[in-house]
Write a protein that holds these residues in place. Structure first.
Motif, PDB file in Angstrom:
ATOM      1  N   GLU A  36      20.098   3.551 -12.151  1.00 24.21           N
ATOM      2  CA  GLU A  36      19.751   3.974 -13.164  1.00 24.21           C
ATOM      3  C   GLU A  36      19.783   2.772 -14.112  1.00 24.21           C
ATOM      4  O   GLU A  36      20.666   1.666 -14.051  1.00 24.21           O
ATOM      5  N   THR A  37      19.105   3.039 -15.356  1.00 28.64           N
ATOM      6  CA  THR A  37      19.027   2.175 -16.235  1.00 28.64           C
ATOM      7  C   THR A  37      20.105   2.883 -17.369  1.00 28.64           C
ATOM      8  O   THR A  37      19.989   4.012 -17.727  1.00 28.64           O
ATOM      9  N   TYR A  47      20.839  -2.312 -18.726  1.00 28.83           N
ATOM     10  CA  TYR A  47      21.252  -2.958 -17.546  1.00 28.83           C
ATOM     11  C   TYR A  47      20.651  -2.073 -16.546  1.00 28.83           C
ATOM     12  O   TYR A  47      20.973  -0.752 -16.528  1.00 28.83           O
ATOM     13  N   LYS A  48      20.184  -2.483 -15.422  1.00 19.97           N
ATOM     14  CA  LYS A  48      19.681  -1.782 -14.414  1.00 19.97           C
ATOM     15  C   LYS A  48      21.038  -1.799 -13.566  1.00 19.97           C
ATOM     16  O   LYS A  48      21.750  -2.915 -13.138  1.00 19.97           O
ATOM     17  N   ALA A  49      21.651  -0.652 -13.448  1.00 22.65           N
ATOM     18  CA  ALA A  49      22.914  -0.235 -12.549  1.00 22.65           C
ATOM     19  C   ALA A  49      22.904   0.240 -11.139  1.00 22.65           C
ATOM     20  O   ALA A  49      22.330   0.966 -11.180  1.00 22.65           O
ATOM     21  N   ARG A  50      23.738   0.065 -10.445  1.00 20.80           N
ATOM     22  CA  ARG A  50      23.917   0.481  -9.305  1.00 20.80           C
ATOM     23  C   ARG A  50      25.265   1.529  -9.449  1.00 20.80           C
ATOM     24  O   ARG A  50      26.065   1.224  -9.933  1.00 20.80           O
ATOM     25  N   ILE A  51      24.728   2.605  -8.916  1.00 22.79           N
ATOM     26  CA  ILE A  51      25.817   3.874  -8.902  1.00 22.79           C
ATOM     27  C   ILE A  51      26.616   3.787  -7.578  1.00 22.79           C
ATOM     28  O   ILE A  51      26.204   3.718  -6.600  1.00 22.79           O
ATOM     29  N   ASP A  52      27.900   3.585  -7.668  1.00 23.15           N
ATOM     30  CA  ASP A  52      28.707   3.388  -6.616  1.00 23.15           C
ATOM     31  C   ASP A  52      30.027   4.239  -6.547  1.00 23.15           C
ATOM     32  O   ASP A  52      31.140   3.861  -7.215  1.00 23.15           O
ATOM     33  N   THR A  53      29.934   5.551  -5.922  1.00 22.21           N
ATOM     34  CA  THR A  53      30.915   6.281  -5.799  1.00 22.21           C
ATOM     35  C   THR A  53      32.179   5.588  -5.235  1.00 22.21           C
ATOM     36  O   THR A  53      33.260   6.247  -5.268  1.00 22.21           O
ATOM     37  N   GLY A  54      32.079   4.536  -4.476  1.00 28.83           N
ATOM     38  CA  GLY A  54      33.271   3.945  -3.782  1.00 28.83           C
ATOM     39  C   GLY A  54      34.127   3.026  -4.613  1.00 28.83           C
ATOM     40  O   GLY A  54      35.267   2.759  -4.374  1.00 28.83           O
ATOM     41  N   ALA A  55      33.616   2.655  -5.934  1.00 25.44           N
ATOM     42  CA  ALA A  55      34.226   2.055  -6.796  1.00 25.44           C
ATOM     43  C   ALA A  55      34.783   2.866  -7.881  1.00 25.44           C
ATOM     44  O   ALA A  55      34.279   3.714  -8.329  1.00 25.44           O
ATOM     45  N   ASN A  56      36.392   2.612  -8.095  1.00 21.33           N
ATOM     46  CA  ASN A  56      37.124   3.335  -9.046  1.00 21.33           C
ATOM     47  C   ASN A  56      36.457   2.976 -10.550  1.00 21.33           C
ATOM     48  O   ASN A  56      36.322   4.028 -11.150  1.00 21.33           O
ATOM     49  N   THR A  57      36.314   1.947 -10.807  1.00 23.03           N
ATOM     50  CA  THR A  57      36.112   1.413 -12.182  1.00 23.03           C
ATOM     51  C   THR A  57      34.940   0.803 -12.268  1.00 23.03           C
ATOM     52  O   THR A  57      34.434  -0.108 -11.277  1.00 23.03           O
ATOM     53  N   THR A  58      33.952   1.080 -13.391  1.00 22.71           N
ATOM     54  CA  THR A  58      32.798   0.451 -13.691  1.00 22.71           C
ATOM     55  C   THR A  58      32.902  -1.130 -14.063  1.00 22.71           C
ATOM     56  O   THR A  58      34.198  -1.547 -14.440  1.00 22.71           O
ATOM     57  N   SER A  59      32.327  -1.949 -13.402  1.00 26.81           N
ATOM     58  CA  SER A  59      32.155  -3.481 -13.756  1.00 26.81           C
ATOM     59  C   SER A  59      30.850  -4.227 -14.124  1.00 26.81           C
ATOM     60  O   SER A  59      29.651  -3.578 -14.019  1.00 26.81           O
ATOM     61  N   MET A 127      33.970  -0.191 -23.223  1.00 30.42           N
ATOM     62  CA  MET A 127      32.537  -0.348 -23.553  1.00 30.42           C
ATOM     63  C   MET A 127      31.946   1.259 -23.673  1.00 30.42           C
ATOM     64  O   MET A 127      32.227   2.258 -22.814  1.00 30.42           O
ATOM     65  N   ASP A 128      31.001   1.546 -24.645  1.00 35.08           N
ATOM     66  CA  ASP A 128      30.116   2.713 -24.634  1.00 35.08           C
ATOM     67  C   ASP A 128      29.128   2.560 -23.706  1.00 35.08           C
ATOM     68  O   ASP A 128      28.130   1.671 -24.262  1.00 35.08           O
ATOM     69  N   LEU A 129      28.824   3.354 -22.747  1.00 35.95           N
ATOM     70  CA  LEU A 129      27.588   3.216 -21.945  1.00 35.95           C
ATOM     71  C   LEU A 129      26.816   4.520 -22.190  1.00 35.95           C
ATOM     72  O   LEU A 129      27.380   5.658 -22.373  1.00 35.95           O
ATOM     73  N   VAL A 130      25.562   4.424 -22.386  1.00 39.12           N
ATOM     74  CA  VAL A 130      24.650   5.348 -22.612  1.00 39.12           C
ATOM     75  C   VAL A 130      23.544   5.577 -21.497  1.00 39.12           C
ATOM     76  O   VAL A 130      23.111   4.690 -21.168  1.00 39.12           O
ATOM     77  N   TRP A 131      23.466   6.915 -21.081  1.00 39.44           N
ATOM     78  CA  TRP A 131      22.450   7.169 -20.177  1.00 39.44           C
ATOM     79  C   TRP A 131      21.698   8.460 -20.569  1.00 39.44           C
ATOM     80  O   TRP A 131      22.439   9.618 -21.025  1.00 39.44           O
ATOM     81  N   ASN A 132      20.473   8.580 -20.773  1.00 34.91           N
ATOM     82  CA  ASN A 132      19.769   9.761 -21.158  1.00 34.91           C
ATOM     83  C   ASN A 132      20.147  10.257 -22.342  1.00 34.91           C
ATOM     84  O   ASN A 132      20.425  11.569 -22.582  1.00 34.91           O
ATOM     85  N   GLY A 133      20.633   9.710 -23.474  1.00 36.17           N
ATOM     86  CA  GLY A 133      21.191   9.987 -24.881  1.00 36.17           C
ATOM     87  C   GLY A 133      22.632  10.568 -24.686  1.00 36.17           C
ATOM     88  O   GLY A 133      23.081  11.023 -25.628  1.00 36.17           O
ATOM     89  N   LYS A 134      23.173  10.440 -23.488  1.00 33.87           N
ATOM     90  CA  LYS A 134      24.804  10.839 -23.400  1.00 33.87           C
ATOM     91  C   LYS A 134      25.720   9.725 -23.176  1.00 33.87           C
ATOM     92  O   LYS A 134      25.192   8.907 -22.369  1.00 33.87           O
ATOM     93  N   ASN A 135      26.417   9.395 -24.201  1.00 25.39           N
ATOM     94  CA  ASN A 135      27.359   8.301 -24.107  1.00 25.39           C
ATOM     95  C   ASN A 135      28.774   8.574 -23.666  1.00 25.39           C
ATOM     96  O   ASN A 135      29.288   9.677 -24.130  1.00 25.39           O
ATOM     97  N   HIS A 136      29.417   7.679 -23.119  1.00 24.87           N
ATOM     98  CA  HIS A 136      30.865   7.572 -22.732  1.00 24.87           C
ATOM     99  C   HIS A 136      31.269   6.207 -22.888  1.00 24.87           C
ATOM    100  O   HIS A 136      31.148   5.337 -22.345  1.00 24.87           O
ATOM    101  N   ALA A 137      32.768   6.360 -23.543  1.00 19.54           N
ATOM    102  CA  ALA A 137      33.394   5.000 -23.761  1.00 19.54           C
ATOM    103  C   ALA A 137      34.271   4.968 -22.584  1.00 19.54           C
ATOM    104  O   ALA A 137      35.323   6.205 -22.577  1.00 19.54           O
ATOM    105  N   ILE A 138      34.287   4.063 -21.869  1.00 19.92           N
ATOM    106  CA  ILE A 138      35.257   3.896 -20.857  1.00 19.92           C
ATOM    107  C   ILE A 138      35.540   2.510 -20.480  1.00 19.92           C
ATOM    108  O   ILE A 138      35.245   1.752 -21.090  1.00 19.92           O
ATOM    109  N   PRO A 139      36.776   2.318 -19.574  1.00 14.57           N
ATOM    110  CA  PRO A 139      37.348   0.952 -19.260  1.00 14.57           C
ATOM    111  C   PRO A 139      36.180   0.603 -18.469  1.00 14.57           C
ATOM    112  O   PRO A 139      35.677   1.196 -17.535  1.00 14.57           O
ATOM    113  N   VAL A 140      35.904  -0.752 -18.658  1.00 18.88           N
ATOM    114  CA  VAL A 140      34.825  -1.638 -17.950  1.00 18.88           C
ATOM    115  C   VAL A 140      35.588  -2.985 -17.355  1.00 18.88           C
ATOM    116  O   VAL A 140      36.100  -3.671 -18.550  1.00 18.88           O
ATOM    117  N   ASN A 141      35.499  -3.092 -15.954  1.00 18.41           N
ATOM    118  CA  ASN A 141      36.183  -4.419 -15.703  1.00 18.41           C
ATOM    119  C   ASN A 141      35.152  -5.410 -15.639  1.00 18.41           C
ATOM    120  O   ASN A 141      33.867  -5.313 -15.906  1.00 18.41           O
TER     121      ASN A 141
END
Length: 174
Positions: A36-37, A47-59, A127-141
């Motif tokens: 996803e972008t 960022y072109k991002a890879r969605i990884d259900t095996g990773a606990n935390t976003t990097s 960091m505040d990540l936005v996808w399709n107008g929806k944003n979420h501030a989350i911990p990012v490694n």
């Protein structure tokens, strides 16, 4: 046999009625693909991002890390890394298009990560990540991802409770 078939048809019909393909939702959760972008609001970059259900935390791709007024050469003990918790960290980041930014943020967490290369520690910032107008501030490694194809890896901490992953969905479907 007829009862079992009818029950199965009822379950299938009920399941389909809770899915909204036009809204790209299922049971109130948005459906994302494996790639996803994602717009990182703090950096004003996509960022072109890879969605990884095996990773606990976003990097995110982060290099040239510098802890302001902190220990910039922590050894591999938890205590030496913990000394920097709550301090500000400056780092560079770049997306796949070569856009580069320097960003400064507060260290909110130190993670111990086990991967194919062994065990490593990483700082995390919000960091505040936005996808399709929806944003979420989350911990990012913060991790040097320069040699990796995807400079942002989305983990379960972003997905949890909000998104489902459909591996057949493509980024150009957005």
């Amino acid at each position: 046999m007829k009862k079992v078939f009818m029950s199965a048809m009822f379950v299938a019909a009920t399941t389909l009625s809770t899915m909204s393909y036009a809204d790209n939702q299922c049971d109130g959760k948005y459906i994302v693909g494996p790639i996803e972008t994602i717009y990182v609001k703090d950096l004003d970059m996509d960022y072109k991002a890879r969605i990884d259900t095996g990773a606990n935390t976003t990097s995110i791709n982060a290099y040239d890390l510098h802890v302001i007024d902190g220990n910039n050469n922590p050894n591999d003990t938890k205590k030496s890394w913990q000394e920097n918790l709550g301090k500000m960290i400056s780092f560079k980041t770049a997306n796949a298009q070569g856009q580069e930014q320097t960003h400064t943020s507060k260290i909110i967490k130190i993670s111990k990560i086990r991967n194919a290369q062994g065990v490593e520690r990483r700082y995390a910032v919000v960091m505040d990540l936005v996808w399709n107008g929806k944003n979420h501030a989350i911990p990012v490694n913060l991790r040097d991802r320069k040699k990796l194809e995807y400079k942002l890896l989305i983990g379960r901490n972003w997905l949890d409770g909000r998104y489902l992953v459909d591996v057949s969905k493509h980024d150009d479907d957005d």
